[in-house]
Design a protein around this motif. Sequence first.
Motif, PDB file in Angstrom:
ATOM      1  N   UNK A 430       0.835  -1.202   0.000  1.00  0.00           N
ATOM      2  CA  UNK A 430       0.000   0.000   0.000  1.00  0.00           C
ATOM      3  C   UNK A 430       0.867   1.248   0.000  1.00  0.00           C
ATOM      4  N   UNK A 431       0.401   2.273  -0.720  1.00  0.00           N
ATOM      5  CA  UNK A 431       1.114   3.540  -0.819  1.00  0.00           C
ATOM      6  C   UNK A 431       0.129   4.685  -0.604  1.00  0.00           C
ATOM      7  N   UNK A 432       0.590   5.734   0.093  1.00  0.00           N
ATOM      8  CA  UNK A 432      -0.277   6.866   0.423  1.00  0.00           C
ATOM      9  C   UNK A 432       0.175   8.122  -0.302  1.00  0.00           C
ATOM     10  N   UNK A 433      -0.806   8.978  -0.565  1.00  0.00           N
ATOM     11  CA  UNK A 433      -0.537  10.315  -1.112  1.00  0.00           C
ATOM     12  C   UNK A 433      -1.376  11.303  -0.317  1.00  0.00           C
ATOM     13  N   UNK A 435      -2.855  15.045   0.590  1.00  0.00           N
ATOM     14  CA  UNK A 435      -3.129  16.408   0.160  1.00  0.00           C
ATOM     15  C   UNK A 435      -3.848  17.112   1.303  1.00  0.00           C
ATOM     16  N   UNK A 436      -4.401  18.282   1.063  1.00  0.00           N
ATOM     17  CA  UNK A 436      -4.906  19.097   2.166  1.00  0.00           C
ATOM     18  C   UNK A 436      -6.026  18.411   2.955  1.00  0.00           C
ATOM     19  N   UNK A 437      -7.010  17.839   2.266  1.00  0.00           N
ATOM     20  CA  UNK A 437      -8.182  17.286   2.951  1.00  0.00           C
ATOM     21  C   UNK A 437      -8.155  15.766   3.075  1.00  0.00           C
ATOM     22  N   UNK A 438      -7.478  15.097   2.124  1.00  0.00           N
ATOM     23  CA  UNK A 438      -7.590  13.636   2.075  1.00  0.00           C
ATOM     24  C   UNK A 438      -6.219  12.970   2.004  1.00  0.00           C
ATOM     25  N   UNK A 439      -6.217  11.724   2.421  1.00  0.00           N
ATOM     26  CA  UNK A 439      -5.109  10.818   2.142  1.00  0.00           C
ATOM     27  C   UNK A 439      -5.620   9.785   1.155  1.00  0.00           C
ATOM     28  N   UNK A 440      -4.927   9.633   0.053  1.00  0.00           N
ATOM     29  CA  UNK A 440      -5.303   8.621  -0.943  1.00  0.00           C
ATOM     30  C   UNK A 440      -4.393   7.418  -0.750  1.00  0.00           C
ATOM     31  N   UNK A 441      -5.002   6.266  -0.659  1.00  0.00           N
ATOM     32  CA  UNK A 441      -4.235   5.042  -0.399  1.00  0.00           C
ATOM     33  C   UNK A 441      -4.573   4.002  -1.471  1.00  0.00           C
ATOM     34  N   UNK A 442      -3.528   3.478  -2.082  1.00  0.00           N
ATOM     35  CA  UNK A 442      -3.715   2.407  -3.062  1.00  0.00           C
ATOM     36  C   UNK A 442      -2.960   1.178  -2.587  1.00  0.00           C
ATOM     37  N   UNK A 443      -3.659   0.066  -2.509  1.00  0.00           N
ATOM     38  CA  UNK A 443      -3.053  -1.227  -2.209  1.00  0.00           C
ATOM     39  C   UNK A 443      -3.026  -2.008  -3.516  1.00  0.00           C
ATOM     40  N   UNK A 444      -1.835  -2.245  -4.002  1.00  0.00           N
ATOM     41  CA  UNK A 444      -1.650  -2.737  -5.359  1.00  0.00           C
ATOM     42  C   UNK A 444      -2.369  -4.068  -5.600  1.00  0.00           C
TER      43      UNK A 444
END
Length: 543
Positions: A430-433, A435-444
């Motif tokens: 899993x990798x996170x990105x 930004x101001x309001x959210x964290x985007x997380x993708x688990x490959x």
Amino acid sequence: MMFPLCVYAAVILCSFTSISNGNVEQTVLRGVQTSLLSMYIPSKPFTCLDGSLTVPFEFVNDDYCDCQDGSDEPGTSACSNGQFFCENKGYLGTLIPSHFVGDGICDCCDGSDEYETTIVCNNTCFELTQKFQAGRDARRTLHEAGVAKKKEIIAKSKAITSERQEHFNELEQDLNNLENDLKETEKLKQEAEVLEYAAKEKNQKLWEEKRAIQQAMVRDQQIREIFVDLDTNEDSLVSIDELQKHTELDTNQANEFTVEEVRSILGSDSVNFNEFNTIVFEKISNSYQSSPEPTTPTPEPTPLPEPSIYSATTPSSILETHGYEEEEVTTTSSFYKDNEEENNNERDDYHESSSVSTSLEHEKHIHASLAPEYDNETKVLIQIADQARNEYNQLKEKIIQIKRQIQDFKKQSDVDLGPNSDYAPILDECFDYDEREYTYRICMFKTAKQISKGGSSEVTIGYWDSWSGPKDDKYLKMKYSNGATCWNGPPRSLTVTLQCGTEQKLSDVREPSRCEYTMTFETPLACDETIANRPLHPGHVEF
């Protein structure tokens, strides 16, 4: 205006140029791609490239559009849909719309599109080549560094994959052993439960029989109390006038409690104890209320009749009926005898309202009571059965867990992890990105989510679907679909573009269209060994 001959070599001279070399004559046309030169032969009529028309070759580049596809005017601006080929020698050849030709703007880096104008175009092809070369060298350097890390990652991944395969083989072996153990444990459990059930049944039967005896004795006591309460003249009989006083027994409360109604209950003018027991008691037991305590002094009680009058339901007969010796219920018998002595000595107690109600409460208590504790032998059998059940359930739970692990492993094995399984190292990572309001997380190869930094919500924006890159490189993009549905909109979806990088990270997240997200993921696994192996400073560039 015509430029001098051979200003630019090959494809960009006049309408056509003859180059003599002995007996060989070659004609090259302005604006024609090198790959299409074989379609333009001056000695033959020209057929439009779309096949719609054939015209004399003189019509080619005569500044008049004859072909619907504009292919007869590659070097002029006569056709609005024609295309002019910029050779851009030393750089990349390009196609521009033919109406750009002669418009006073230098579109080709070699200026060949303005051959008939007075505009002087600087040749910028060399500068563009330098920039292109610098960019290509930088790209090559990036891919070279990325490929080196990619090899390290893949080497570690192969070791991990090998370990996982070994673990998978162990799981399958463990599953086989546990399933065999489960069969044996189930057999032992069933045997223990048979003994347990038999012991419980035996205890239950004994308890129910003893409870039935107690209930019968309480019922007998209740009958005696009611009979004595009704027998106000103490003649060992309950007569019509004695029962008629209890108007609560009148089923038709609107009318008088008549002699006929009372006689229908008694079955005669009077009944003795045995008759009362067999005929009357069940009719009145639910409605009967004991007589109120007398307000005047009661006369001295006369002795109760001999026990033979009440012999129909004596404790001895009850015990014999159920196959028990009298001493087995000593406590209950003692209770009964004590009460009988009390009946003989204190007759007036039966006229108190509490007497009948006490027996009724006692009966309710017996019905509501729980079974007594099991005997020691039964307790041991229960413990053995419980232990067998626990062992069986523990084995069953282990089998479920192992089956789940095996199923997960097989699912992972079915995932397309790229050519040569290059993307196996990031499976389930899993990798996170942020930004101001959210964290985007993708688990490959699993899920992608949008997580509110306020902690109020977590929205799935897609589940792993497939590779979605172009036909020539489908592993360039990943598709996640069927995410949470937007309000009055479609399900959320995500496209992830993979780029070569020296680190593994999300470098960009956007929502270009409502509920459709894009991510850029940098990883050494996307680096190309072919690009990394190109010469860094070639003597010349092949375009």
